[in-house]
Write an enzyme that holds these catalytic residues in place. Structure first.
Site, PDB file in Angstrom:
ATOM      1  N   ASP A 250       1.117   0.199   8.827  1.00 24.81           N
ATOM      2  CA  ASP A 250       0.940   1.084   9.989  1.00 24.81           C
ATOM      3  C   ASP A 250       2.306   0.800  11.221  1.00 24.81           C
ATOM      4  O   ASP A 250       2.856   1.757  11.468  1.00 24.81           O
ATOM      5  CB  ASP A 250      -0.345   1.084  10.727  1.00 24.81           C
ATOM      6  CG  ASP A 250      -1.515   1.493   9.638  1.00 24.81           C
ATOM      7  OD1 ASP A 250      -1.220   1.780   8.426  1.00 24.81           O
ATOM      8  OD2 ASP A 250      -2.676   0.924   9.911  1.00 24.81           O
TER       9      ASP A 250
ATOM     10  N   SER B 162      -3.785   5.590  12.828  1.00 21.00           N
ATOM     11  CA  SER B 162      -3.073   4.436  13.438  1.00 21.00           C
ATOM     12  C   SER B 162      -2.724   4.727  14.927  1.00 21.00           C
ATOM     13  O   SER B 162      -1.613   4.184  15.228  1.00 21.00           O
ATOM     14  CB  SER B 162      -1.588   4.267  12.569  1.00 21.00           C
ATOM     15  OG  SER B 162      -2.096   3.965  11.220  1.00 21.00           O
TER      16      SER B 162
HETATM   17  C1  GLA Z   1      -5.390   0.710   7.280  1.00 24.79           C
HETATM   18  C2  GLA Z   1      -4.411  -0.833   7.415  1.00 24.79           C
HETATM   19  C3  GLA Z   1      -3.005  -0.714   6.511  1.00 24.79           C
HETATM   20  C4  GLA Z   1      -3.453  -0.266   5.352  1.00 24.79           C
HETATM   21  C5  GLA Z   1      -4.417   0.842   5.165  1.00 24.79           C
HETATM   22  C6  GLA Z   1      -4.810   0.924   3.733  1.00 24.79           C
HETATM   23  O1  GLA Z   1      -4.609   1.595   7.735  1.00 24.79           O
HETATM   24  O2  GLA Z   1      -4.022  -0.949   8.917  1.00 24.79           O
HETATM   25  O3  GLA Z   1      -2.546  -2.055   6.655  1.00 24.79           O
HETATM   26  O4  GLA Z   1      -3.953  -1.542   4.549  1.00 24.79           O
HETATM   27  O5  GLA Z   1      -5.485   0.824   6.218  1.00 24.79           O
HETATM   28  O6  GLA Z   1      -3.741   1.631   2.922  1.00 24.79           O
END
Ligand code: GLA
Length: 391
Positions: free
Chosen positions: A176, A130
């Site tokens: 995230d 992230s």
């Molecule tokens: C990505 C998205 C999150 C979540 C994950 C899966 O990181 O940004 O919002 O949905 O995938 O859990």
């Protein structure tokens, strides 16, 4: 305690800002995240269990007298320029995370002036940790501080998510951004994505380490497949809703309803919905394991999550499966699974502390033999969320 690396990063971001703009900036940092369990549940109104980690985006910002937006990425060594009135998508992706936040602030009626911004980071990119959410949150937090808007932390996270949904075009949930903004040292965040209520659950277990193995791949279908999963879940909800109008998300649905109303209509959508409803329950059970300090039971659930993501939700990939299979029979690894959106990125592993180096060496060696790729390993420490850097 800040590591030397973190201090070097802060110094280089600050120095670059001073060099480019001859001004003293406000410095902000915002971290990446891990997620222990609860994957692809956030946009289904479910629960997630993330934590911020000790890897950050560091951002330097200062006001301008005009309406120009001057951006510089230290890692890419690239500049980008826009004005507050021309927020177009950039050819390279990184400016979009910043401009998307600017657009969201404008939409909410906040009067911005132009600004200069430099950022860099030590969150591995494309690894599913992230880094983009961290950049969005750092930007939202920085603009809020710079212009004194008085926006609450939850809204800063929501602004980051909306930037990603509307400007970047990935229909992600809130996990995230929430983890980046609300992180606390040695605490997991149990976030309920239906009403954004949350509680911290301590995770300070000296005998265990959170180890991430980075596949070093990011398959190109990741964001389109992500949006497709979201649509499939919404379709599943609509099928249940015909019979139970009060069900507005998979959070409200039961396995029995999924079986009864979704399965006869569409097998693939059934698999997606079944995984999500089971995963929401699994997270609740996993939190009970944590309260009893039963990490063995917790770890088993991580493997179950992986199986669901691999076979039912179908967001894993060969490299992720190899990494999970490599640790499956290792007594020093309590649990492992793919983490985040999928189609590449990292696995998250709960590893006995005294065996960490041995496990890392083994996995890296065997992964190379099986895939011809070099896995990167990180030990993640759970750390504080978005903050001003005061020195
Ligand atoms: C990505 C998205 C999150 C979540 C994950 C899966 O990181 O940004 O919002 O949905 O995938 O859990």
């Amino acid at each position: 305690m800040e590591t030397t690396m973190a201090v070097v990063l802060q110094d280089s971001v600050r120095t670059k800002f001073q060099e480019l703009f001859n001004d003293t900036p406000l410095l902000i940092r915002s971290p990446g995240r891990v997620n222990l369990i609860g994957e692809h549940t956030d946009y289904n109104g479910g629960l997630v269990l993330p934590a911020a980690i000790d890897k950050n985006i560091v951002l330097a910002i200062g006001k301008r007298d005009d309406d120009s937006v001057q951006l510089y990425s230290l890692d890419q060594q690239q500049t980008h320029q826009a004005t507050l009135h021309t927020l177009d998508r950039a050819p390279q992706l990184w400016p979009d995370y910043i401009l998307g936040v600017v657009q969201q602030l404008q939409k909410r009626g906040f009067a911005l002036q132009g600004f200069n911004l430099v950022f860099g980071g030590d969150i591995p990119q494309g690894a599913g940790l992230s880094s983009s959410a961290a950049l969005e949150c750092a930007t939202a937090f920085a603009l809020n501080e710079l212009f004194g808007f008085g926006i609450a932390r939850l809204d800063l996270a929501l602004i980051g998510q909306a930037a990603e949904n509307e400007f970047v075009g990935v229909k992600c949930g809130l996990m995230d951004q929430f983890a980046s903004v609300f992180g606390q040292a040695q605490q997991l965040i149990k976030l309920d994505c239906r009403d954004f209520s949350y509680e911290y659950i301590p995770f300070n277990t000296p005998d265990l380490r959170i180890v991430l193995f980075d596949t070093q791949v990011k398959h190109s279908l990741a964001s389109s497949a992500y949006n497709e999963r979201r649509e499939q879940c919404e379709y599943g909800v609509s099928l249940i809703q015909r019979h139970h109008p009060q069900v507005t998300s998979l959070r409200d649905a039961t396995l029995e309803q999924v079986e009864r109303y979704v399965k006869p209509e569409n097998e693939v959508v059934y698999n997606r919905c079944h995984y999500v409803v089971a995963e929401i329950q699994r997270l609740q059970d996993a939190c009970e394991d944590l309260r009893r300090d039963d990490f063995v039971a917790f770890g088993k659930r991580m493997f179950e999550t992986h199986a669901g993501l691999q076979h039912q939700y179908e967001v894993s990939c060969a490299e992720l499966d190899v990494l999970v299979d490599l640790v499956r029979d290792d007594d020093a690894v309590l649990g492992a699974r793919m983490m985040g959106g999928g189609f590449g990125g990292c696995t998250i592993n709960l590893v006995k502390a005294d065996q960490t180096q041995r496990v890392i060496d083994t996995v890296v060696r065997l992964y190379a033999e099986k895939t011809d790729k070099h896995a990167q390993a990180y030990v993640a420490n759970i750390a504080e969320g978005t903050a001003i850097i005061n020195h």
